[in-house]
Scaffold this active site. Structure first.
Site, mmCIF file in Angstrom:
data_model
loop_
_atom_site.group_PDB
_atom_site.id
_atom_site.type_symbol
_atom_site.label_atom_id
_atom_site.label_comp_id
_atom_site.label_asym_id
_atom_site.label_seq_id
_atom_site.Cartn_x
_atom_site.Cartn_y
_atom_site.Cartn_z
ATOM 1 N N TYR A 19 -4.182 -19.079 6.717
ATOM 2 C CA TYR A 19 -3.982 -17.916 5.851
ATOM 3 C C TYR A 19 -4.094 -18.319 4.384
ATOM 4 O O TYR A 19 -4.755 -17.633 3.587
ATOM 5 C CB TYR A 19 -2.607 -17.308 6.133
ATOM 6 N N THR A 70 5.360 -13.106 -5.507
ATOM 7 C CA THR A 70 6.279 -13.947 -4.742
ATOM 8 C C THR A 70 6.697 -13.143 -3.505
ATOM 9 O O THR A 70 5.946 -12.294 -3.055
ATOM 10 C CB THR A 70 7.479 -14.352 -5.610
ATOM 11 N N ASP A 116 16.008 -24.954 7.618
ATOM 12 C CA ASP A 116 16.034 -24.114 6.429
ATOM 13 C C ASP A 116 14.632 -23.814 5.912
ATOM 14 O O ASP A 116 14.437 -22.866 5.160
ATOM 15 C CB ASP A 116 16.799 -24.820 5.302
ATOM 16 N N ARG A 173 14.772 -18.389 -3.349
ATOM 17 C CA ARG A 173 13.542 -17.613 -3.375
ATOM 18 C C ARG A 173 13.578 -16.579 -4.500
ATOM 19 O O ARG A 173 14.633 -16.082 -4.875
ATOM 20 C CB ARG A 173 13.321 -16.885 -2.039
ATOM 21 N N LYS A 231 -6.867 -17.039 1.546
ATOM 22 C CA LYS A 231 -6.447 -16.372 0.314
ATOM 23 C C LYS A 231 -6.916 -17.146 -0.919
ATOM 24 O O LYS A 231 -7.325 -16.545 -1.920
ATOM 25 C CB LYS A 231 -4.924 -16.198 0.297
ATOM 26 N N GLY A 263 0.805 -1.213 0.000
ATOM 27 C CA GLY A 263 0.000 0.000 0.000
ATOM 28 C C GLY A 263 0.839 1.265 0.000
ATOM 29 O O GLY A 263 0.544 2.235 -0.713
#
Length: 319
Positions: free
Chosen positions: A141, A169, A275, A213, A145, A15
């Site tokens: 969660y 992502t 991890d 990632r 979603k 936002g």
């Protein structure tokens, strides 16, 4: 005709980035026929239908970008699964319900790659969302979603509503949550590195640093939300991410944070700690087909902007 765009969750990471882009960006900034209304939980508790209805009645939006969510790190997701499901489900249901009641032309909601099945093949794409249960660590969660995608389809099929969603992502940038116990990986590492430099202690990181990632800069994501609002016509969600080739290791992230923060002390990996999931590679093929000219901010450049903002705003930042 003038468009009134209601943005929920405006005080959060995305936002805040969206407010900056709308105010300053030459390509994705505010158009003359647009009025943007940025709101937070202080304007309405979206878990309450009456407050949500009152917000829509007051703003009278023609379009909505729905960013508001009850979020948290791994510990909170594990401990408060029912809360995460119920609070997020209520917000999402109320926003879409009121959007339909008030004749909103288009709603763009924010999802997350955590909605994808735990057991899957990589890279994940938009068609895989409902192929199996999500990872147990964020069950509540993730399902809340996921149901946005389900509701988008149902509202379209029954009422013709143009409700869609974006799947980013791992997001990072200024105005993130830097809480040491309850933040995501980049803001958490930034805070740890800051304290290590301040106290002249080692920069200790849990795990081995090997997981991979994809990270998307919040200001890039904000631009993509504007594009989806103005140009994307599908109900099906769209993954908004850097390409697979930009996937980086947590080790690279930590070393890059240390470099950006000019930390020259030792970096220590606590391999006794887990991890977590090794990779969650997502394909942005659909995005690149529809918006081939979009350029993401290079990772180290975006990280330096984020680190500089955190250092300059340390006392005021969420932590």
């Amino acid at each position: 005709m003038k468009s009134t765009i209601l943005v929920t969750g405006s005080s959060g990471l995305v936002g805040q980035a969206l407010q900056k882009i709308i105010s300053n960006d030459a390509e994705y900034g505010q158009n003359p026929d647009e009025e943007w209304m940025f709101t937070t939980s202080k304007d309405a508790d979206l878990r309450d239908l009456l407050q949500t209805e009152a917000l829509f009645e007051r703003v009278k939006p023609t379009h909505v970008i729905h960013l508001a969510a009850f979020v948290g790190g791994l510990f909170r997701n594990l401990k408060y699964k029912a809360d995460f499901y119920m609070d997020n489900s209520r917000m999402n249901e109320h926003v879409l319900m009121c959007a339909h009641r008030h004749g909103v032309v288009k709603v763009v909601s924010c999802l997350s790659t955590c909605i994808f099945p735990d057991k899957t093949v990589y890279p994940i794409n938009e068609e895989m969302i409902h192929n199996g249960p999500p990872h147990a660590s964020n069950f509540g969660y993730a399902y809340a979603k996921r149901m946005i995608d389900v509701m988008n389809k149902m509202y379209n099929e029954q009422f013709g509503c143009q409700f869609t969603s974006v799947i980013p992502t791992n997001i990072f940038g200024p105005h993130d949550n830097f809480d040491l116990e309850d933040s995501h990986v980049i803001p958490g590492l930034m805070h740890k590195c800051y304290l290590a430099k301040l106290n002249k202690t080692p920069f200790v990181i849990g795990g081995t640093g090997s997981p991979l990632r994809q990270f998307v800069f919040s200001e890039d994501l904000a631009k993509l939300f504007v594009w989806v609002l103005r140009e994307y016509s599908e109900i099906a969600p769209i993954i908004s991410s850097v390409p697979e080739t930009d996937e980086v290791s947590i080790k690279f992230v930590a070393e890059s944070i240390a470099e950006a923060m000019q930390f020259d002390g030792p970096i220590v990996w606590d391999s006794a700690r887990s991890d977590g999931q090794f990779k969650k590679t997502a394909s942005n093929k659909k995005l690149m087909q529809k918006l081939p000219g979009f350029e993401f901010t290079p990772f180290k450049e975006a990280l330096k902007k984020s680190v500089d903002w955190f250092v300059e705003n340390y006392e005021l930042s969420r932590k």
